[in-house]
Design an enzyme around this catalytic site. Structure first.
Site, PDB file in Angstrom:
ATOM      1  CG  ASN A  49      -0.232  -0.208   2.521  1.00 41.61           C
ATOM      2  OD1 ASN A  49       0.527  -1.164   2.670  1.00 41.61           O
ATOM      3  ND2 ASN A  49      -0.428   0.681   3.464  1.00 41.61           N
ATOM      4  CB  CYS A  93       0.117   9.919   9.514  1.00 42.56           C
ATOM      5  SG  CYS A  93       0.453   9.413   7.861  1.00 42.56           S
TER       6      CYS A  93
END
Ligand code: PMP
Length: 390
Positions: free
Chosen positions: A158, A331
């Site tokens: 991803n 994040c």
């Protein structure tokens, strides 16, 4: 000065984070938000709900060329599917061995359950990858033993888009170890996945990554693979995922798979054209580099590292142009640690911080490329001028 143009049309480039629900999927599944009973109830109203689930199971089995619809277990998310695949096989087969393996660039919903098992006595090792993110097949073979119960590999990453050679990996895993689990969340719907041809024992899928509703995931379990429940309860989904089913999301996921199967080839070709144009125009910006494999990469995925600036600042600056991108660093874990994926492909900490990830989808067109590239160029110049890192 940056112009804040909120009335400008949004250019959404973060489809790996969330995809809009396809209107055809919504139209198909919407009645099931309000009109169905509990599929465990024996009266007709409940059995109708059960039928909706079984129809969806069949569609998903066809999508991945599974042996039968019985191999499909509905879950609530890719995280849940990954947890059942890893904990469920490790616990059920612990008399045969307590070793578990994952590539160093797996998602944390694979790595964390493995680390958790490690705390309870399992031997957990990670398989290194090369600078493109391809699993090191020699190391894989060296780390495997007859005690290795489950090896988990992402079909497509991803964060860096790299596609792994799953068929080869499957042959190596089955030569010595027991089960191959593949996290197909990022790849499904972009490239064909055939569980039988590729020798996959367990496969994770997620509805929202196929333009289906959030709240449904799937774990494919090949016939004969031994998995135990990690969440006992009412015994739904062959006892492997207890809890009342989310009929709306399950129905939507099935329909999303039918559409993906029909349209994947042409849509992936279209996205690949846009992706290639983006990559060729962005990577010529000074000290900007493609991350992941240049060829064996997901057709909708463009990822970069940009020297001397921070991924979060890039993301926020691009948002001022109403263009939404992601950054691989920091994040997801809400810490200031750089992405484990970028470190695993050999980037230094300071290099890994300047990551920008673009994942394309149905709303993107080739005509958006000049605007995107212009925004990236302006962002890089402005942030570098401000940067204490240069
Ligand atoms: N696997 C991969 C490859 C992912 O990228 C993600 C989330 N981005 C997950 C699993 C977890 O998905 P979810 O949060 O939908 O459970």
């Amino acid at each position: 000065m940056v112009l804040i143009m909120r009335d400008m049309k949004r250019i959404y480039l973060d489809h790996a984070a969330s995809m809009p629900v396809d209107p055809r999927v919504l139209q198909f599944a919407q009645p099931y938000l309000s009109e169905v009973g509990n599929p465990s109830s024996l009266y007709e109203f409940g059995q109708h709900a059960k039928q909706i689930i079984e129809d969806s199971r069949r569609k998903i089995a066809e999508f991945i060329n599974a042996e039968s619809e019985k191999t499909i277990i509905f879950t609530g998310s890719a995280t849940e599917s990954n947890n059942i695949a890893i904990r469920g096989t490790a616990l059920r087969n612990k008399n045969d061995g307590t070793e578990i393996l994952a590539s160093a660039i797996e998602h944390i919903s694979v790595l964390n359950p493995m680390k958790d098992l490690q705390k309870n006595g399992w031997v957990f090792r990670t398989i290194p990858v090369d600078s493109y993110g391809i699993v090191d097949l020699h190391q894989l073979s060296a780390l495997l033993s007859k005690n290795t119960i489950v090896t988990s590999i992402n079909y497509g990453n991803n964060e860096i888009g790299t596609i792994e050679p799953i068929k080869k990996i499957s042959e190596i895993v089955h030569d010595k170890g027991k089960y191959l689990h593949v996290d197909g969340k990022a790849a499904a719907g972009r490239i064909p996945i055939d569980v039988q041809a590729e020798g996959i024992d367990l496969l994770t899928l997620s509805s929202n990554d196929l333009y289906g509703p959030k709240g449904a995931g799937v774990l494919y379990i090949k016939p004969g693979v031994k998995v135990q429940s990690i969440m006992p309860g009412g015994g739904q989904e062959r006892g492997l995922r207890s809890g009342t089913e989310n009929i709306f999301a399950i129905a939507g996921m099935g329909e999303a798979c039918v559409i993906a199967k029909k349209e994947m080839k042409s849509e992936s070709n279209r996205l690949q054209n846009i992706r290639d144009k983006l990559i060729s125009e962005i990577k010529v910006i000074e000290e900007t580099y493609l991350t992941g494999h240049p060829v064996n990469r997901l057709p909708h995925h463009a990822s970069f590292r940009i020297s001397h600036i921070e991924g979060e600042s890039i993301l926020l600056s691009m948002d001022m142009y109403n263009i939404q991108v992601a950054t691989g660093s920091a994040c997801s874990s809400k810490t200031l640690e750089p992405s484990h994926v970028l470190l695993a492909i050999g980037l230094k900490h300071e290099e890994a911080h300047g990551s920008m990830v673009m994942t394309l989808g149905r709303s993107n067109t080739i005509s958006q490329v000049p605007e995107i590239v212009k925004a990236v160029k302006e962002t890089v110049v402005r942030l570098r001028n401000l940067s204490p890192l240069k």
